[in-house]
Design an enzyme around this catalytic site. Structure first.
Site, short mmCIF file in Angstrom:
data_model
loop_
_atom_site.label_atom_id
_atom_site.label_comp_id
_atom_site.label_asym_id
_atom_site.label_seq_id
_atom_site.Cartn_x
_atom_site.Cartn_y
_atom_site.Cartn_z
CB SER A 38 -4.13 1.77 4.17
OG SER A 38 -3.45 1.27 3.14
CE LYS A 92 -4.54 2.08 -0.67
NZ LYS A 92 -4.01 0.82 0.01
CB SER A 141 -1.02 -0.28 1.12
OG SER A 141 -2.20 -0.84 0.98
#
Length: 380
Positions: A117, A60, A57
């Site tokens: 997240s 991102k 993640s």
């Protein structure tokens, strides 16, 4: 006497071969890591920093960067409601459980992505910016190229490895540091990356930051955690103290504890050993007289320059010297170099920054020269 001189020469030679004083070395358990100064982009530490790995993640960071750019350019608005598609609502992993067709404010969407997240919100934002996740991924890869990321290839906007081509979703610690540095240029992102706990949906759904350093590390400013079984535990951690902001990226860690400890170790090392000095003179610049100009003087300016990164031990040795012409002759072009600001220590020059004319100064004509002479005569 000759024997004494020989011993002294030998001692001097040995001393000259010793390494120069520099920041102490640091070790981290993270298999891949980097420490970068956010202001200058200087790499302060690296370990396998160019190895291509799955980022989970931390992907991102790029997703958020493109959203922030779209907001600041006006392509999308802070007042927008973002509607969840079936594709977005169907994302697994970390999420806020968007319903198909659910509308959420831009503020709540960003908060959910940064703090928790949320994969569903990241996908909804990607679709809001580009129309589809696949179109957004193209923008991600284009931006990576613009930033100089040579080890990066994205296949989605979340970092999830549940797709057929997930093994092609790769980047490096160095590239993630470049992306993180770009994201930090958007000051408003810190309104989200420094949140520890908050809520969305009018207080009905709680969020808790996956980046524990936000609560437990002095000066933490973000940035993004990540975990999948294939990527391991990843983190881009940022913190700021005394004007110095650092980016510590760690990848493929064996545990969450290892990633936070490795990032903390890198940040501690950076703050203990480095500092920034401003590229400005010690005193304000004074006007320079101009001969035969439509104005009789010009106030010079220092060309805009980033702060200079130094080792802390050099801070007491910094000298700033301004060299300027005592007088100028018109005409003078706007942007013409009028002098130099030199910033140095006892052993090296850190920067030589041009001092410029902020505007043009035209030469006076014969009639204006005559008038000035007459005025002087009359006043005399």
């Amino acid at each position: 006497m000759q024997r004494i001189l020989s011993c002294l020469l030998l001692l001097a030679l040995c001393l000259s071969l010793l390494p120069q004083a520099q920041a102490a070395q640091v070790e981290v358990d993270a298999p891949s890591a980097i420490l970068m100064d956010a202001a200058t982009g200087t790499v302060l530490f690296e370990k396998n920093a160019h190895e291509q790995l799955a980022p989970a993640s931390v992907t991102k960071v790029m997703t958020l960067l493109l959203v922030m750019e779209a907001l600041e350019s006006g392509r999308i608005s802070w007042e927008d409601s973002v509607i969840a598609s079936e594709h977005a609502a169907g994302k697994g992993g970390s999420q806020v459980y968007l319903e198909v067709g659910e509308a959420m404010s831009m503020d709540d969407m960003l908060k959910s992505v940064v703090v928790s997240s949320a994969n569903d919100c990241a996908t909804a934002l990607a679709e809001h910016v580009a129309g589809s996740e696949s179109a957004f991924v193209e923008l991600m890869n284009q931006k990576a190229t613009e930033l100089g990321c040579q080890e990066t290839h994205f296949v989605n906007c979340t970092g999830l490895d549940d797709e057929d081509n997930a093994k092609e979703h790769l980047t490096s610690a160095y590239d993630l540091a470049l992306m993180s540095r770009a994201l930090l240029r958007h000051d408003r992102i810190r309104n989200y990356t420094t949140i520890w706990m908050d809520t969305v949906r009018g207080g009905k759904f709680g969020l808790s930051n996956t980046n524990k350093l936000v609560r437990f590390y002095e000066g933490a400013t973000g940035l993004k955690t990540g975990y999948t079984s294939s990527a391991g535990h990843c983190l881009s951690a940022t913190a700021k103290r005394d004007g110095l902001e650092l980016i510590a990226v760690v990848m493929h860690c064996a545990s969450s504890t290892e990633r936070f400890q490795s990032a903390k170790t890198l940040l501690d090392y950076g703050f203990a050993n480095y500092a920034l000095v401003d590229a400005v003179p010690d005193a304000p610049l004074q006007p320079i007289p101009v001969r035969l100009g439509k104005q009789t003087s010009i106030l010079p300016i220092v060309q805009s320059s980033s702060p200079i990164l130094i080792e802390k031990g050099e801070r007491s040795m910094i000298r700033r010297t301004v060299t300027l012409a005592p007088e100028l002759n018109a005409p003078i072009k706007e942007g013409a170099q009028l002098g130099t600001l030199t910033i140095e220590t006892d052993s090296r020059i850190l920067a030589q920054i041009p001092i410029l004319a902020p505007e043009k100064v035209e030469k006076v004509g014969l009639w204006q020269i005559t008038r000035r002479l007459l005025r002087k005569l009359c006043m005399g």
